[in-house]
Every structure is written in structure tokens, then in C-alpha cells.
Write a protein that holds these residues in place. Structure first.
Motif, mmCIF file in Angstrom:
data_model
loop_
_atom_site.group_PDB
_atom_site.id
_atom_site.type_symbol
_atom_site.label_atom_id
_atom_site.label_comp_id
_atom_site.label_asym_id
_atom_site.label_seq_id
_atom_site.Cartn_x
_atom_site.Cartn_y
_atom_site.Cartn_z
ATOM 1 N N VAL A 47 12.627 -55.954 27.775
ATOM 2 C CA VAL A 47 11.307 -56.096 28.397
ATOM 3 C C VAL A 47 11.356 -57.124 29.519
ATOM 4 N N SER A 48 11.960 -58.270 29.275
ATOM 5 C CA SER A 48 11.976 -59.303 30.314
ATOM 6 C C SER A 48 12.771 -58.856 31.536
ATOM 7 N N ALA A 49 13.888 -58.201 31.336
ATOM 8 C CA ALA A 49 14.700 -57.749 32.468
ATOM 9 C C ALA A 49 14.050 -56.575 33.196
ATOM 10 N N ALA A 50 13.513 -55.611 32.452
ATOM 11 C CA ALA A 50 12.944 -54.420 33.083
ATOM 12 C C ALA A 50 11.640 -54.719 33.824
ATOM 13 N N GLU A 51 10.859 -55.673 33.337
ATOM 14 C CA GLU A 51 9.630 -56.021 34.052
ATOM 15 C C GLU A 51 9.941 -56.533 35.460
ATOM 16 N N LEU A 52 11.073 -57.186 35.616
ATOM 17 C CA LEU A 52 11.446 -57.762 36.914
ATOM 18 C C LEU A 52 12.553 -56.973 37.610
ATOM 19 N N TYR A 53 13.043 -55.921 36.955
ATOM 20 C CA TYR A 53 14.172 -55.123 37.454
ATOM 21 C C TYR A 53 15.379 -56.026 37.711
ATOM 22 N N THR A 54 15.644 -56.915 36.761
ATOM 23 C CA THR A 54 16.774 -57.824 36.834
ATOM 24 C C THR A 54 18.047 -57.079 36.437
ATOM 25 N N ASN A 55 19.107 -57.267 37.212
ATOM 26 C CA ASN A 55 20.385 -56.606 36.953
ATOM 27 C C ASN A 55 20.227 -55.087 36.825
ATOM 28 N N LYS A 56 19.264 -54.555 37.555
ATOM 29 C CA LYS A 56 18.975 -53.110 37.581
ATOM 30 C C LYS A 56 18.576 -52.544 36.222
ATOM 31 N N LYS A 57 18.089 -53.424 35.337
ATOM 32 C CA LYS A 57 17.559 -52.969 34.050
ATOM 33 C C LYS A 57 16.185 -52.361 34.308
ATOM 34 N N ARG A 58 15.932 -51.216 33.705
ATOM 35 C CA ARG A 58 14.662 -50.532 33.933
ATOM 36 C C ARG A 58 14.216 -49.819 32.670
ATOM 37 N N PHE A 59 12.927 -49.530 32.629
ATOM 38 C CA PHE A 59 12.374 -48.776 31.516
ATOM 39 C C PHE A 59 12.697 -47.295 31.712
ATOM 40 N N ASN A 60 13.066 -46.618 30.619
ATOM 41 C CA ASN A 60 13.232 -45.176 30.699
ATOM 42 C C ASN A 60 11.948 -44.500 30.212
ATOM 43 N N ILE A 61 11.914 -43.204 30.248
ATOM 44 C CA ILE A 61 10.687 -42.485 29.895
ATOM 45 C C ILE A 61 10.291 -42.733 28.440
ATOM 46 N N GLY A 62 11.275 -42.864 27.566
ATOM 47 C CA GLY A 62 10.984 -43.169 26.162
ATOM 48 C C GLY A 62 10.356 -44.540 25.991
ATOM 49 N N HIS A 63 10.871 -45.514 26.731
ATOM 50 C CA HIS A 63 10.286 -46.863 26.691
ATOM 51 C C HIS A 63 8.842 -46.816 27.155
ATOM 52 N N LEU A 64 8.608 -46.121 28.271
ATOM 53 C CA LEU A 64 7.250 -46.067 28.830
ATOM 54 C C LEU A 64 6.292 -45.361 27.883
ATOM 55 N N TYR A 65 6.768 -44.351 27.189
ATOM 56 C CA TYR A 65 5.926 -43.660 26.210
ATOM 57 C C TYR A 65 5.530 -44.630 25.089
ATOM 58 N N LYS A 66 6.518 -45.350 24.535
ATOM 59 C CA LYS A 66 6.227 -46.319 23.469
ATOM 60 C C LYS A 66 5.254 -47.390 23.955
ATOM 61 N N ILE A 67 5.503 -47.918 25.146
ATOM 62 C CA ILE A 67 4.651 -48.978 25.688
ATOM 63 C C ILE A 67 3.230 -48.473 25.883
ATOM 64 N N SER A 68 3.088 -47.258 26.373
ATOM 65 C CA SER A 68 1.744 -46.711 26.587
ATOM 66 C C SER A 68 0.992 -46.592 25.271
ATOM 67 N N LYS A 69 1.685 -46.195 24.208
ATOM 68 C CA LYS A 69 1.039 -46.072 22.895
ATOM 69 C C LYS A 69 0.703 -47.449 22.325
#
Length: 82
Positions: A47-69
Motif C-alpha cells: 500500500v505505501s509503495a503503490a500509493e506513491l508508485y515507488t520502485n514502480k510498485k502499483r496496484f493490480n486489478i485485484g488489489h483495486l477490487y479489494k480496496i473498493s470493497k
């Protein structure tokens, strides 16, 4: 015809999505740890890396689905222009 995407364009969309997740997370009163644990992670690293796109870490579609729920927001809200 093949459409070309620049790496900067793709990086920009990942930053915008990460920023939108952070905005919704904070509005709902969740810490990065709260959200990470609810997603089934043991640490805040994703979460901390993907929120800032640190080291090219990003949320995938599964992550976004979980977060939305978890945050009770539509997935589309992560893609809206701010």
C-alpha cells in the motif's frame, strides 16, 4: 495500426490511481496498515509503495477490487480525473 503508449504516460496513470486510493483511504479514516491488513497483507509495503508508485510498485486489478470493497467506493473512482 498499432497505438503507442509512452512509459511516462503509463507511469502517470499509476501515480494517479495510487493518489486516488490514498485520498479515499484517508477520507474513510483508514491507515495504510488498516487497509493492508484488511486486504490480507501482513505489512504496509504494498500500500505505501503503490500509493506513491515507488520502485514502480502499483496496484493490480485485484488489489483495486479489494480496496473498493473495503472502503465502500466504486472502482471507477480510482480512475476519475482529480
Amino acid at each position: 495500426m498499432k497505438f503507442e503508449f509512452s512509459s511516462e504516460e503509463l507511469e502517470d496513470i499509476h501515480r494517479k490511481i495510487g493518489s486516488a486510493v490514498k485520498k479515499h483511504r484517508e477520507r474513510k479514516g483508514f491507515t495504510q496498515l488498516d487497509l493492508s491488513l484488511e486486504m490480507g497483507n501482513k505489512s504496509v509495503s504494498l500500500v505505501s509503495a503503490a500509493e506513491l508508485y515507488t520502485n514502480k510498485k502499483r496496484f493490480n486489478i485485484g488489489h483495486l477490487y479489494k480496496i473498493s470493497k473495503i472502503l465502500n467506493v466504486p472502482m471507477a473512482s480510482f480512475f476519475e480525473e482529480t
